[in-house]
Structure formats: structure tokens, C-alpha cells
Design a protein around this motif. Structure first.
Motif, PDB file in Angstrom:
ATOM      1  N   LYS A 188       0.810  -1.216   0.000  1.00 34.61           N
ATOM      2  CA  LYS A 188       0.000   0.000   0.000  1.00 34.61           C
ATOM      3  C   LYS A 188       0.844   1.267   0.000  1.00 34.61           C
ATOM      4  O   LYS A 188       0.623   2.180  -0.803  1.00 34.61           O
ATOM      5  CB  LYS A 188      -0.937   0.009   1.213  1.00 34.61           C
ATOM      6  N   ASP A 189       1.859   1.339   0.894  1.00 37.15           N
ATOM      7  CA  ASP A 189       2.538   2.619   1.097  1.00 37.15           C
ATOM      8  C   ASP A 189       4.000   2.473   1.515  1.00 37.15           C
ATOM      9  O   ASP A 189       4.593   3.430   2.014  1.00 37.15           O
ATOM     10  CB  ASP A 189       1.791   3.425   2.159  1.00 37.15           C
ATOM     11  N   PHE A 190       4.583   1.297   1.324  1.00 38.41           N
ATOM     12  CA  PHE A 190       5.984   1.032   1.660  1.00 38.41           C
ATOM     13  C   PHE A 190       6.261   0.936   3.164  1.00 38.41           C
ATOM     14  O   PHE A 190       7.412   0.786   3.572  1.00 38.41           O
ATOM     15  CB  PHE A 190       6.923   2.100   1.071  1.00 38.41           C
ATOM     16  N   TYR A 215       7.656   5.604 -10.456  1.00 40.57           N
ATOM     17  CA  TYR A 215       8.723   4.708 -10.035  1.00 40.57           C
ATOM     18  C   TYR A 215       9.648   5.383  -9.047  1.00 40.57           C
ATOM     19  O   TYR A 215       9.654   6.617  -8.912  1.00 40.57           O
ATOM     20  CB  TYR A 215       9.506   4.228 -11.257  1.00 40.57           C
ATOM     21  N   TYR A 216      10.448   4.561  -8.362  1.00 40.35           N
ATOM     22  CA  TYR A 216      11.362   5.080  -7.346  1.00 40.35           C
ATOM     23  C   TYR A 216      12.804   5.045  -7.840  1.00 40.35           C
ATOM     24  O   TYR A 216      13.720   4.719  -7.094  1.00 40.35           O
ATOM     25  CB  TYR A 216      11.225   4.306  -6.039  1.00 40.35           C
ATOM     26  N   GLY A 217      12.993   5.383  -9.106  1.00 38.31           N
ATOM     27  CA  GLY A 217      14.342   5.417  -9.655  1.00 38.31           C
ATOM     28  C   GLY A 217      14.670   6.759 -10.273  1.00 38.31           C
ATOM     29  O   GLY A 217      13.784   7.540 -10.604  1.00 38.31           O
ATOM     30  N   PHE A 218      15.965   7.028 -10.397  1.00 41.86           N
ATOM     31  CA  PHE A 218      16.422   8.211 -11.129  1.00 41.86           C
ATOM     32  C   PHE A 218      17.645   7.830 -11.949  1.00 41.86           C
ATOM     33  O   PHE A 218      18.324   6.836 -11.666  1.00 41.86           O
ATOM     34  CB  PHE A 218      16.751   9.371 -10.180  1.00 41.86           C
ATOM     35  N   PRO A 254      13.655  10.131  -4.758  1.00 42.78           N
ATOM     36  CA  PRO A 254      12.604  10.484  -5.729  1.00 42.78           C
ATOM     37  C   PRO A 254      11.330  10.997  -5.070  1.00 42.78           C
ATOM     38  O   PRO A 254      11.058  10.712  -3.888  1.00 42.78           O
ATOM     39  CB  PRO A 254      12.353   9.161  -6.458  1.00 42.78           C
ATOM     40  N   PRO A 255      10.530  11.738  -5.821  1.00 44.34           N
ATOM     41  CA  PRO A 255       9.303  12.337  -5.274  1.00 44.34           C
ATOM     42  C   PRO A 255       8.239  11.334  -4.856  1.00 44.34           C
ATOM     43  O   PRO A 255       7.292  11.718  -4.167  1.00 44.34           O
ATOM     44  CB  PRO A 255       8.806  13.235  -6.418  1.00 44.34           C
ATOM     45  N   ILE A 256       8.378  10.067  -5.246  1.00 42.93           N
ATOM     46  CA  ILE A 256       7.404   9.071  -4.795  1.00 42.93           C
ATOM     47  C   ILE A 256       7.463   8.917  -3.277  1.00 42.93           C
ATOM     48  O   ILE A 256       6.505   8.532  -2.634  1.00 42.93           O
ATOM     49  CB  ILE A 256       7.645   7.720  -5.506  1.00 42.93           C
ATOM     50  N   TYR A 257       8.627   9.264  -2.684  1.00 42.79           N
ATOM     51  CA  TYR A 257       8.767   9.317  -1.227  1.00 42.79           C
ATOM     52  C   TYR A 257       8.660  10.786  -0.824  1.00 42.79           C
ATOM     53  O   TYR A 257       9.660  11.454  -0.532  1.00 42.79           O
ATOM     54  CB  TYR A 257      10.114   8.735  -0.803  1.00 42.79           C
ATOM     55  N   ALA A 258       7.454  11.288  -0.826  1.00 42.31           N
ATOM     56  CA  ALA A 258       7.204  12.728  -0.723  1.00 42.31           C
ATOM     57  C   ALA A 258       7.784  13.351   0.547  1.00 42.31           C
ATOM     58  O   ALA A 258       8.284  14.480   0.514  1.00 42.31           O
ATOM     59  CB  ALA A 258       5.699  12.995  -0.792  1.00 42.31           C
ATOM     60  N   ASP A 259       7.749  12.646   1.660  1.00 39.63           N
ATOM     61  CA  ASP A 259       8.209  13.229   2.925  1.00 39.63           C
ATOM     62  C   ASP A 259       9.726  13.413   2.970  1.00 39.63           C
ATOM     63  O   ASP A 259      10.231  14.197   3.782  1.00 39.63           O
ATOM     64  CB  ASP A 259       7.775  12.347   4.102  1.00 39.63           C
ATOM     65  N   LEU A 260      10.438  12.705   2.109  1.00 39.64           N
ATOM     66  CA  LEU A 260      11.899  12.734   2.142  1.00 39.64           C
ATOM     67  C   LEU A 260      12.513  13.439   0.932  1.00 39.64           C
ATOM     68  O   LEU A 260      13.704  13.753   0.933  1.00 39.64           O
ATOM     69  CB  LEU A 260      12.443  11.299   2.210  1.00 39.64           C
ATOM     70  N   PRO A 273      12.746   2.438   0.111  1.00 39.06           N
ATOM     71  CA  PRO A 273      11.837   3.292   0.891  1.00 39.06           C
ATOM     72  C   PRO A 273      12.532   4.058   2.008  1.00 39.06           C
ATOM     73  O   PRO A 273      12.137   5.169   2.332  1.00 39.06           O
ATOM     74  CB  PRO A 273      10.816   2.293   1.444  1.00 39.06           C
ATOM     75  N   ASP A 274      13.550   3.456   2.631  1.00 42.10           N
ATOM     76  CA  ASP A 274      14.323   4.184   3.627  1.00 42.10           C
ATOM     77  C   ASP A 274      15.521   4.831   2.936  1.00 42.10           C
ATOM     78  O   ASP A 274      16.186   4.191   2.118  1.00 42.10           O
ATOM     79  CB  ASP A 274      14.804   3.252   4.739  1.00 42.10           C
ATOM     80  N   PRO A 275      15.831   6.095   3.244  1.00 37.13           N
ATOM     81  CA  PRO A 275      16.880   6.816   2.514  1.00 37.13           C
ATOM     82  C   PRO A 275      18.300   6.436   2.890  1.00 37.13           C
ATOM     83  O   PRO A 275      19.253   6.868   2.226  1.00 37.13           O
ATOM     84  CB  PRO A 275      16.604   8.275   2.878  1.00 37.13           C
ATOM     85  N   ASP A 276      18.481   5.652   3.958  1.00 39.73           N
ATOM     86  CA  ASP A 276      19.818   5.423   4.488  1.00 39.73           C
ATOM     87  C   ASP A 276      20.782   4.864   3.448  1.00 39.73           C
ATOM     88  O   ASP A 276      21.884   5.369   3.262  1.00 39.73           O
ATOM     89  CB  ASP A 276      19.754   4.485   5.692  1.00 39.73           C
TER      90      ASP A 276
END
Length: 631
Positions: free
Chosen positions: A101-103, A301-304, A363-369, A470-473
Motif C-alpha cells: 500500500k505505502d511502503f 517509479y522510485y528510480g532516477f 525520488p518524489p514518490i517518497y514525498a516526505d523525504l 523506501p528508507d533513505p539510508d
């Protein structure tokens, strides 16, 4: 793939009154086949028994995905490409996974957990009754072994250091409980992307052999699928684990087939040789839009992708390596290059509009980060790029190529042969840099070769990208000093860093976010780190791309997108779709308001044909009988 079995051979070999009976049998077979084509699952790849008298055909459902990026290694300590990591989560389990649903983290091998008040002790309770594919019970000892080896084994630690280095102690109080103690509180303890390996198998593989072990035969795992056959460069076949603790997959096997080019991949989908085509360029995917039985999923997508720089290749010990052009250490040169890249054109022309210009490495798919410079975004401006180089003392020569201190700005730019996007992007960049007095020679190579080249520092510029967790680490970790290459037994081995960026200020921000439990406070530090990378021009990010997934909707259904709104269907963080894909089947009669028009027509036609044949047979027999009577 056939949806109905062929006519049994016995129907066609009876020599008694062969002409009439053969025709009757063939008409019946055609009628049954026509009816079966409507009622049978179109996706079922059936292999019926050729033996007469078999009670029912033996069936197998195989979901076949066409890919262009070959798997570099099935060894979870070695692989670096996204397709490889997809196979690891097929074969092995992780303590937790990212929800479809949301990672958000959700249970997997660990069915529950708790943490101490100070956030430094984590207790994981394992799902009961899990077994390895060879029948041996999976216990907490396997988890302890996996994480200890990831900490102590140099090869394993090179792959998973960002997840395990903060862990100071790992114990197994009983067979179903794992306790981990960390040096500092950590926000990533529910996102430990380390596949759990069987101790009774991997303990026999020495640290010396860990980096060369193929792991492509007789693989022992606990995941929802197990490797059945692997032929590098051709295909990888995974059999479903019907005893999987998380629920048996609804297909019998999952197959990744490797294609050399986009045209062949698209054609295979059209002809039904594969069920899904991954990573097709938008221009080709668009030609399949609206075709019967085919759906194009244009997923966020979560790629760049980026143009990467050799910022001064060196090992973690500071030993200079490689042959990168020294001018790329000059931020003004990188700033000029970055200003000369027209990201809008790349999105419009290369991606056909299926993406957006990129800025921050999350990436913007992880809007909070995600971080975006907003009004401070560097705009495409060739005149400004030229003026930056003029001011930095890089003068144009008679041949139009700039130079300083006797060294021309002549760079090598490496692209990837598996990506049309990469090939096109490198040509656009070459053209733009020519306009600002930089000569670029483009070379296209395999991703395996590019990985080796980058690790040794034998490059100037390259085009590649990252798929961000999903986690930026982890994504931030690849830009730290500790992720540069290292020397082992006189050989240079690659770390995760592909640019050799090393900035103590960035490392400080990275280490700070590692111990922040407050999501909002941590997000701000993550954004500060992204801003620093942007200001330093550590990369020139080009675009965030949508993932074009094209599949046969007339064959398979049950896909689970991640995230739930507009997400991808395959190559997810987790095996959500793979475990839920199932063949398309006709609706049960009880749920139908009536027979379909096609089915009614087929029944009527079949009945009329059979009636005509029967009448013909009766007439023939009658005539023969009358003739006999006359004799």
C-alpha cells in the motif's frame, strides 16, 4: 501457449470406416476446442499427457517476464543490479518487508517485534514452522549467522554494511527469537534488507570463496520461489514454493527471459511468448497501448538516472586509482556541464514525457523525504554554461575545444547497452557539451563491464541510475567516503560509490540521520544532505522515470501495485504481485446473467455441424444398405 489439449491420437488411428469416423472426430475436436478456448484459462501453459486414457492433462501455469537487464549474480553478496535483488527476495526471506500500500514496514519472517525504551534493543519473533527448501527447519540461529557474517565477512559487509554496522550484538535466546542490540538508536531496524541465509549451507562457503560463489545450482532458500534453472544471458526459472508460510503462490513458476533489444521484447509480448515486458521505452510501450489483451501500466517509479563524474577516484585509504580527467574535480567544470543539460528535452524526447526532471537523490514518490530546490533549480542555459567555463579559465582553442594548463576538456562518456534511454541520453549530452567547448567520446558497454570500469576509476563520465529504497539510508550511504573502492590482495574491488565523492560534511549529515528516530527531524537532515549533493554537483541528475510495464491482461490477473495508487506491478520491494498473480478464468455460470453471445453461437454452430454429419452418416449407411439389398 495452448489453452486446450490436442485431440488424442486414438481418435485418428482407428482404421474401421476411417473416412467417416475421422471426420466426425475432427469436427467434435474442433467444436470442443472452440468451446474450450472460451472457457479455459488463457494463461495456463498446459502440457497434456500424450498417453491415451489419461484422466486429465497435467497443467502448469508459468508467468514469463521479459527483461533486458541480465542478472549479474545470484549470489546475494555479489549482485548489484536491480534484477539480481529481485531474485534474492524470491529465494530468501527478510525479517520485514515494505507494504504494497505505502511502503511501510510489515511482518515477514519476523511476525512481530518490540524495542526497548532507549531504542537500542530489538527483539524479533520469527514465524513458526518455516523450513528451508531442503526440509531443514529455519531457526533464529540462521538469522544470527546471517547478520554476523554480514558484519564480519568482508565481501558480505561490502554489500550490507549500511544495515549491520550499527548492530553490536545478535543473539538467539530460543529457536524463534532474535535479539539485536545497536550502538545507537536506529530508524532502519524495521528495514533491514538483508536476506536470511541457511547456515548449514553458507557456513561451508569460505570468506575467500564468498565473492566467486555462483549460487546458481541446488539453491537452498525459504522464499516463495526457488531457483529451478539458470542460463545466464538466456533465462532464469523459479519454481513456486507451495509450502510457503506466507501463502503459496498462485502460479507454478516464474521465469525471467533475457532479451537483447526492445523490438524483440515487444514482439515476444505481442506473439504471446512472454506475459510481461519490463522496462520498454515509452515510445515502444505506447505502440502497444489499446491492443486487445494487452495493458500498459505507466507506473510512478522510485528510480532516477544521472550523469556521474569521476571526482577523483581513490580507495577508502585515500590511494589514488584510475585515469579520470583531473578537470572534473573542479566544481566549476561540473557546474557548467550541469547547466548545459536540458532535462526537459530528455524527459520529452527520451522518455516521451513519461517522467520528470530530477534534482534530489530521493525520488518524489517518497514525498516526505524528497528535496527539490524550487526557485533555485539550475536552468538549462548554454550561454551561462559557456560563461562559467570562461570565468574558470578554460579557453577555447582553434578547434573549439576548451583547455587549461595545457589539458583539453576531452572526456569519455560511458553508456549502457541494455538501455535505449542511456544510449539516447549520452548522445544528447555529447551534443550539448560540444556547444560549450567540451569534446565527448561516447562508448556503450554492458552493465557488467561498466561496474568493473567504475570500481577501478577508469572513466570520466558515465550514464546510469539508482533504484531507491523506501528508507533513505542506503541511498545516502553510497555517497560517503567509506563506500569508495578498496584494495584486497593487490586487486581493486568496487564499493557502492560510483563517483568517489568524499565530503566530511556530507558524512556528518549521513551519520546524523542514522540515529534519528523522529521522522520529521530526520527528513529535514535527509533533505539537507540532498541539497549538499546538489550544490556540490556530485551528480548531474537527469530525470525520474516512470516504469513501463506491459502485460497480457487476457492471460493473467491479480497484480498488486506498489504503492497502491499508480504503483508498479513487478520488481517491487517485496513479492506482492508474484505471489498473487493468477491465470484469467471465465466467470462461474452461477454468477453470470446468461451465456455470452459468442458461446451461444459456438454451441449452435457445433450442434448444427454435428447434426449435419450425423445425417450424412445415416444417409451413407442407408445407401450402402440399399445397395447391398439390390445385390
Amino acid at each position: 501457449m495452448s489453452s486446450t489439449p490436442p485431440a488424442p491420437k486414438s481418435w485418428l488411428t482407428n482404421q474401421s470406416v476411417r473416412g467417416v469416423r475421422a471426420r466426425v472426430a475432427m469436427v467434435a475436436a474442433v467444436a470442443l476446442a472452440a468451446l474450450g478456448a472460451v472457457a479455459a484459462p488463457a494463461a495456463a501453459d498446459e502440457s497434456p499427457s500424450a498417453q491415451p486414457g489419461a484422466t486429465a492433462p497435467r497443467s502448469k501455469t508459468s508467468f514469463v517476464i521479459g527483461i533486458k537487464q541480465d542478472i549479474d549474480s545470484l549470489n546475494p553478496y555479489v549482485g548489484v543490479v536491480s534484477t539480481a535483488f529481485d531474485t534474492y527476495q524470491l529465494m530468501y526471506d527478510y525479517l520485514t518487508v515494505s507494504a504494497a500500500k505505502d511502503f511501510s514496514p510489515e511482518p515477514s519472517l519476523a511476525q512481530s517485534w518490540e524495542t526497548s525504551a532507549d531504542g537500542k534493543t530489538w527483539t524479533f519473533h520469527l514465524h513458526p514452522g518455516v523450513k528451508w527448501s531442503d526440509g531443514v527447519e529455519l531457526t533464529a540461529k540462521d538469522v544470527v549467522y546471517t547478520f554476523k557474517r554480514a558484519k564480519e565477512d568482508e565481501t558480505a559487509n561490502g554489500q550490507y554494511s549500511s544495515y549491520v554496522d550499527n548492530i553490536t550484538d545478535i543473539t538467539a535466546p530460543d529457536a524463534a527469537t532474535v535479539v539485536m542490540t545497536t550502538e545507537k538508536p536506529s530508524p532502519i531496524m524495521l528495514r533491514l534488507a538483508v536476506p536470511i541465509l541457511p547456515e548449514h549451507v553458507w557456513s561451508k562457503i569460505s570468506a575467500k570463496d564468498a565473492g566467486t560463489f555462483a549460487n546458481d545450482k541446488d539453491v537452498v532458500g525459504s522464499g516463495p520461489f526457488q531457483l529451478a534453472e539458470a542460463k545466464k544471458g538466456q533465462f532464469y526459472r523459479f519454481a513456486a514454493n507451495k509450502s510457503y508460510f506466507g501463502g503459496a503462490p498462485k502460479i507454478d513458476e516464474l521465469v525471467f527471459t533475457v532479451f537483447a533489444d526492445d523490438s524483440a521484447l515487444a514482439q515476444a509480448l505481442r506473439q504471446g511468448e512472454i506475459d510481461m515486458a519490463q522496462d520498454l521505452p515509452a515510445a515502444i510501450a505506447e505502440t502497444l497501448q489499446g491492443k486487445p489483451g494487452i495493458i500498459v501500466n505507466d507506473a510512478k517509479y522510485y528510480g532516477f538516472n544521472e550523469i556521474g563524474y569521476n571526482l577523483g577516484a581513490a580507495t577508502v585509504d585515500g590511494k589514488a586509482i584510475g585515469d579520470g580527467h583531473p578537470a572534473l574535480k573542479d566544481k566549476q567544470v561540473r557546474l557548467a556541464i550541469d547547466t548545459a543539460i536540458d532535462r526537459k528535452t530528455l524527459v520529452d524526447k527520451v522518455l516521451n514525457g513519461h517522467g520528470s526532471p530530477a534534482t534530489g537523490v530521493i525520488p518524489p514518490i517518497y514525498a516526505d523525504l524528497h528535496w527539490n530546490p524550487g526557485a533555485d533549480t539550475r536552468a538549462f542555459d548554454l550561454a551561462k554554461a559557456n560563461s562559467i567555463l570562461d570565468a574558470a579559465g578554460y579557453a577555447k582553442g582553434a578547434d573549439g575545444v576548451r583547455a587549461k594548463d595545457g589539458r583539453k576538456l576531452e572526456f569519455r562518456l560511458f553508456g549502457r547497452d541494455s538501455s535505449e534511454y542511456s544510449k539516447q541520453t549520452t548522445e544528447y549530452v555529447r551534443s550539448w557539451l560540444k556547444d560549450i567547448g567540451i569534446k565527448v567520446t561516447v562508448s556503450i558497454m554492458s552493465e557488467d563491464n561498466l561496474t568493473t570500469v567504475l570500481g577501478k576509476g577508469d572513466f570520466d563520465l558515465f550514464e546510469w541510475g539508482w533504484v531507491v529504497e523506501p528508507d533513505p539510508d542506503f541511498q545516502l550511504s553510497v555517497m560517503t567516503c567509506d563506500q569508495r573502492s578498496y584494495e584486497e590482495d593487490g586487486e581493486i574491488a568496487a564499493g557502492w560509490s560510483d563517483s568517489f565523492y568524499c565530503n566530511p560534511k556530507f558524512d556528518e549529515l549521513y551519520q546524523q540521520q542514522q540515529t534519528m528516530i523522529d521522522p520529521k527531524a530526520r527528513a529535514q537532515v535527509v533533505k539537507d544532505a540532498q541539497k549538499l549533493l546538489y550544490d556540490e554537483v556530485a551528480y548531474s541528475l537527469t530525470y525520474y522515470y516512470n516504469q513501463s510495464e506491459v502485460y497480457r491482461s487476457d492471460r493473467f490477473t491479480g497484480f498488486v501495485p506498489q504503492p497502491s495508487q499508480g504503483g508498479i506491478l513487478a520488481f517491487q520491494y517485496g513479492t506482492h504481485s508474484y505471489r498473487n498473480i493468477e491465470p484469467v478464468t471465465a466467470a462461474p455460470a452461477a454468477e453470470s446473467s446468461g451465456l455470452s453471445a459468442v458461446l451461444i453461437v459456438l454451441i449452435v454452430m457445433g450442434a448444427l455441424v454435428l447434426l449435419a454429419v450425423i445425417i450424412m452418416v445415416i444417409v451413407l449407411i442407408s445407401r450402402r444398405k440399399n445397395a447391398d439389398d439390390r445385390e
